[in-house]
Design an enzyme around this catalytic site. Structure first.
Site, PDB file in Angstrom:
ATOM      1  CG  ASN A 100      13.733 -13.210 -24.673  1.00  0.00           C
ATOM      2  OD1 ASN A 100      13.022 -13.949 -24.002  1.00  0.00           O
ATOM      3  ND2 ASN A 100      15.026 -13.435 -24.869  1.00  0.00           N
TER       4      ASN A 100
ATOM      5  CB  THR B 249      -0.133  23.042  10.616  1.00  0.00           C
ATOM      6  OG1 THR B 249      -0.209  23.843  11.799  1.00  0.00           O
ATOM      7  CG2 THR B 249      -0.418  23.917   9.403  1.00  0.00           C
ATOM      8  CG  HIS B 250       2.144  20.643  13.795  1.00  0.00           C
ATOM      9  ND1 HIS B 250       3.396  20.059  13.814  1.00  0.00           N
ATOM     10  CD2 HIS B 250       2.318  21.877  13.257  1.00  0.00           C
ATOM     11  CE1 HIS B 250       4.285  20.921  13.339  1.00  0.00           C
ATOM     12  NE2 HIS B 250       3.649  22.026  12.972  1.00  0.00           N
TER      13      HIS B 250
ATOM     14  CB  SER C 206     -19.662  -3.423  14.280  1.00  0.00           C
ATOM     15  OG  SER C 206     -19.432  -4.378  15.303  1.00  0.00           O
TER      16      SER C 206
ATOM     17  CE  LYS D 182     -17.384   1.514  15.268  1.00  0.00           C
ATOM     18  NZ  LYS D 182     -16.327   0.570  15.620  1.00  0.00           N
TER      19      LYS D 182
ATOM     20  CG  ASN E 266     -16.824   0.501  11.434  1.00  0.00           C
ATOM     21  OD1 ASN E 266     -16.818   1.355  12.318  1.00  0.00           O
ATOM     22  ND2 ASN E 266     -16.998  -0.784  11.677  1.00  0.00           N
TER      23      ASN E 266
ATOM     24  CD  GLU F 179     -11.149   1.722   8.787  1.00  0.00           C
ATOM     25  OE1 GLU F 179     -10.786   1.796   9.956  1.00  0.00           O
ATOM     26  OE2 GLU F 179     -12.113   1.016   8.439  1.00  0.00           O
TER      27      GLU F 179
ATOM     28  CE1 TYR G 289      12.473 -12.274 -20.078  1.00  0.00           C
ATOM     29  CE2 TYR G 289      13.657 -14.361 -20.116  1.00  0.00           C
ATOM     30  CZ  TYR G 289      12.549 -13.612 -19.739  1.00  0.00           C
ATOM     31  OH  TYR G 289      11.544 -14.211 -19.035  1.00  0.00           O
TER      32      TYR G 289
ATOM     33  CE  LYS H 207       5.284 -11.147 -18.238  1.00  0.00           C
ATOM     34  NZ  LYS H 207       6.559 -11.318 -17.504  1.00  0.00           N
TER      35      LYS H 207
HETATM   36  N1  ARG Z   1       7.131 -15.905 -19.420  1.00  0.00           N
HETATM   37  C1  ARG Z   1       8.292 -15.183 -19.785  1.00  0.00           C
HETATM   38  C2  ARG Z   1       8.348 -13.823 -19.065  1.00  0.00           C
HETATM   39  O1  ARG Z   1       7.323 -13.421 -18.600  1.00  0.00           O
HETATM   40  C3  ARG Z   1       8.284 -14.932 -21.241  1.00  0.00           C
HETATM   41  C4  ARG Z   1       9.631 -14.778 -21.818  1.00  0.00           C
HETATM   42  C5  ARG Z   1      10.330 -16.066 -21.760  1.00  0.00           C
HETATM   43  N2  ARG Z   1      11.592 -15.968 -22.396  1.00  0.00           N
HETATM   44  C6  ARG Z   1      12.561 -16.898 -22.214  1.00  0.00           C
HETATM   45  N3  ARG Z   1      13.674 -16.714 -22.812  1.00  0.00           N
HETATM   46  N4  ARG Z   1      12.357 -17.935 -21.438  1.00  0.00           N
HETATM   47  O2  ARG Z   1       9.337 -13.181 -18.945  1.00  0.00           O
END
Ligand code: ARG
Length: 480
Positions: free
Chosen positions: A125, A170-171, A292, A298, A300, A305, A332, A340
């Site tokens: 954690n 503008t606009h 294209s 073309k 592009n 984009e 946690y 992530k």
């Molecule tokens: N893979 C977990 C995460 O990204 C790591 C922490 C895990 N902790 C736990 N108490 N299971 O959050």
């Protein structure tokens, strides 16, 4: 090489390394293992996890929980593992639940039972919260450097075509003349604020969760201050529960990315417009445009984009993380593993799109002739007429009416303002004396807008110089 099962810190059954085997009769169901695994994305945190492990080994030693000799072997093992991660000699496998599990396996493979001592006083954690802060602090600097690359491209283009006027809009309608450079610099300022926002973010990300353990701190005589300093943080997070629960730094980073993405999308949209046959203000370099498969003519603006399109993705990542965090109890919760992929993707996409945008901008060729010719069209000098009348003593309310009558006179006859002869000017309104012609030129209109932040060439040159200085300073931060 000792097997992972030799260590009493991991489950004693032969098979994959797990950090939590002790009280379980058997291994996890396949469906759980598949759902729970994160190593295929959190492996990106490996270098940061190893840095945290070295710092943690040093405080364990200072707490007399590792002997001199054990510390030396532990650090050597971690160095070796780091080198093997870098070279690819050690990689995570599908059986590793996450980056922390994989690296503990790697350490056990290299050091045997000694490797199992490192986890004392530490939990995944506080580890994962620390790793992610370290990763994002690096990423913020890389993204800032890439933003600087785009800022420099815009500044370079502004400098190269400093004399070119453009219809300010503008606009999306012709409004008043501006320097094209002024419009380009109007895109640099938001980017400069993006870098400044990342730097502000970094001040709050600058606190170390390591030492919080699972949530409550540790009964072992560890030293969170020393670990924090070792990892380049200002100090430890003041509350161990907050240390492992807080993902503000993730949400805030994603806001920085989302707003940067929005800025890129607005610039992208303008480049798309400028490159149309209708505008034809700029031509894209061959290397930064695409063709294209069916229409041979073309060219592009795919980079612009894609920049426009990716903004949706960045906003989505921010929304995903805020929604995931909403209502989560402290400390946690496993929900937080969902923090992530959004940030990894945001960082990686920004590092793709920013250099492409910079290259596209740096190689744009600007059609100065066409811009100059189209700048005053659409009666873009009507405000100049009204303000000239004000300088002659007419109330703005009347000046606006007179200039409006002038515009509609021209519209009815298919004329531009400067094409009306003196006698007709007088017919529209006697206050429209021939002297009004002094403001019926693009250069006159530009030079007149000389207030701070205005488009007068002298002001734009000053603005450019100030931005050059600011951007150079930003690059220093990004590369520190
Ligand atoms: N893979 C977990 C995460 O990204 C790591 C922490 C895990 N902790 C736990 N108490 N299971 O959050």
């Amino acid at each position: 090489m000792p097997n992972a099962a030799d260590s009493d810190d991991v489950d004693s059954s032969p098979g994959p390394t797990r950090l939590w085997g002790g009280r379980f009769a058997g291994g996890p169901a396949e469906a759980l293992a598949k759902l729970s695994v994160s190593v295929h994305f959190d492996w990106r945190l490996a270098p940061y996890d190893l840095a945290g492990s070295k710092a943690h080994a040093r405080v364990l030693h200072r707490a007399a929980l590792l002997s001199d000799e054990e510390l030396e072997r532990m650090l050597a093992g971690l160095e070796q593992l780091e080198a093997d991660v870098r070279s690819g000699a050690f990689t995570a496998t599908e059986a590793d639940e996450d980056v922390h599990t994989a690296l503990e396996r790697g350490l056990l493979e290299r050091l045997g039972p000694l490797g199992g001592k490192l986890r004392a006083g530490r939990s995944r954690n506080d580890q994962v919260a620390t790793d992610l802060r370290l990763y994002l602090r690096d990423a913020a600097r890389q993204v800032a450097a890439a933003v600087v690359g785009l800022e420099e491209a815009l500044l370079g283009l502004a400098e190269r075509d400093i004399d070119v006027p453009a219809p300010g809009m503008t606009h999306l309608q012709h409004a008043q003349p501006v320097l094209f450079a002024h419009q380009l610099l109007a895109h640099v300022h938001p980017l400069a604020r993006d870098v400044s926002r990342l730097r502000d973010w970094d001040v709050r990300a600058d606190w170390s969760p390591l030492g919080a353990g699972a949530l409550a701190g540790s009964s072992l005589p560890l030293d969170p201050d020393a670990v924090a300093k070792d990892l380049g943080f200002s100090g430890p997070v003041a509350n161990s529960i907050d240390a492992v629960s807080d993902r503000d730094f993730v949400a805030e980073f994603l806001f920085c990315a989302a707003l940067l993405g929005v800025h890129l999308s607005r610039l992208g949209e303008e480049v798309c417009l400028w490159a149309t046959s209708e505008f034809s203000w700029v031509r894209l370099d061959d290397a930064f445009s695409t063709g294209s498969s069916i229409m041979p003519q073309k060219k592009n603006p795919d980079i612009a984009e894609l920049a426009r399109g990716k903004a949706g993705r960045f906003v989505g990542h921010l929304t995903a993380v805020l929604t995931m965090l909403k209502g989560l109890p402290l400390a946690y919760d496993r929900d937080m593993q969902e923090d992530k992929e959004p940030v990894f993707d945001a960082v990686e996409q920004l590092l793709l799109v920013l250099p492409a945008m910079a290259g596209m901008v740096a190689t744009l060729s600007v059609d100065g002739e066409r811009l100059r010719a189209s700048t005053p069209t659409g009666h873009a000098l009507a405000t100049d007429v009204a303000e000239w009348l004000v300088r002659q003593g007419t109330a703005f309310r009347d000046a606006h009416e007179i200039s409006g009558a002038f515009v509609s006179w021209c519209d009815a006859r298919g004329l531009e303002l400067w094409e009306v002869p003196d006698e007709d000017l007088a017919r529209i309104d006697t206050r429209l004396t021939p002297e009004v012609r002094s403001v019926l030129s693009v250069d006159g209109a530009l030079a007149a807008r000389s207030t701070t932040g205005g488009t007068a060439p002298a002001r734009v040159v000053e603005q450019l110089a100030a931005l050059r200085t600011a951007v150079a300073e930003q690059l220093q931060w990004a590369s520190a």
